[in-house]
Design a protein around this motif. Structure first.
Motif, short mmCIF file in Angstrom:
data_model
loop_
_atom_site.label_atom_id
_atom_site.label_comp_id
_atom_site.label_asym_id
_atom_site.label_seq_id
_atom_site.Cartn_x
_atom_site.Cartn_y
_atom_site.Cartn_z
N LEU A 116 0.83 -1.21 0.00
CA LEU A 116 0.00 0.00 0.00
C LEU A 116 0.86 1.26 0.00
CD1 LEU A 116 -2.74 -1.18 2.52
CD2 LEU A 116 -3.00 -0.87 0.05
N ASP A 117 1.99 1.22 0.70
CA ASP A 117 2.90 2.36 0.73
C ASP A 117 3.47 2.67 -0.65
OD1 ASP A 117 2.55 2.65 3.47
OD2 ASP A 117 4.46 1.68 3.98
N ARG A 118 3.49 1.67 -1.54
CA ARG A 118 4.06 1.82 -2.88
C ARG A 118 2.98 1.90 -3.97
NH1 ARG A 118 7.14 -0.15 0.72
NH2 ARG A 118 9.40 0.01 0.63
N ALA A 119 1.75 1.92 -3.54
CA ALA A 119 0.61 1.99 -4.47
C ALA A 119 -0.23 3.23 -4.16
CB ALA A 119 -0.23 0.72 -4.37
N GLY A 120 0.46 4.33 -3.95
CA GLY A 120 -0.21 5.59 -3.65
C GLY A 120 0.02 6.09 -2.25
N GLY A 121 0.83 5.37 -1.49
CA GLY A 121 1.13 5.77 -0.12
C GLY A 121 2.39 6.59 -0.03
#
Length: 167
Positions: free
Chosen positions: A134-139
């Motif tokens: 999630l941090d790398r998918a828009g986080g």
């Protein structure tokens, strides 16, 4: 190079060129959709912001990250796209399945790129847990979909630039 200290979408040395007139295929793995859908939307938005017309984006799904390679091959063989963007997410589990899927999709998409002489923007996350994904998918670490689309645009532009100089 990944680091916890910066947003990975902001590390480019050169700006993304205008992509008007180019056609792109986006393949999104259905597995881990809360991650892959975010990356797919970011990839599409990046293409649009850089001049790609909506009708020049072919957006398709494959069941999981393992199937991205064959999906990319289908796009390379049966469409007229200038580049393909593959987006998936493999999260480490308790078995070695993670290793096999990650290796297969990495080698498979690279093979498609070289065999068909077409850029393949690689946006497949290989993380230890859901939060890292999630941090790398828009986080806090940006969006790998945005990065993969930017890389695809740059590679198409490079191919056309080199090809024009050789004419």
């Amino acid at each position: 190079m990944a680091t916890s200290l910066k947003n990975l979408s902001d590390t480019a040395i050169q700006p993304i060129p205008n992509a008007t007139g180019y056609k792109f295929g986006i393949l999104v793995a259905e597995w881990n959709p809360e991650v892959t859908e975010s990356m797919g939307k970011a990839a599409k938005e990046t293409l649009l912001v850089h001049g790609v017309k909506p009708e020049d984006i072919l957006y398709k799904y494959v069941p999981g990250s393992y199937e991205l390679s064959l999906g990319a091959q289908y796009m390379a063989e049966y469409t007229d796209v200038d580049a393909i963007i593959v987006l998936g997410c493999v999260i480490q589990g308790e078995t070695r399945h993670f290793d096999y899927v990650c290796k297969a999709v990495t080698e498979g998409t690279n093979e498609v790129s070289l065999k068909y002489n077409i850029p393949v923007g690689f946006g497949v996350l290989t993380t230890e847990n859901q939060q890292q994904a999630l941090d790398r998918a828009g986080g806090k670490h940006g969006n790998k979909g945005d990065e993969a689309a930017g890389a695809a645009i740059k590679m198409v532009a490079l191919k056309h630039e080199i090809n024009q100089k050789n004419d």
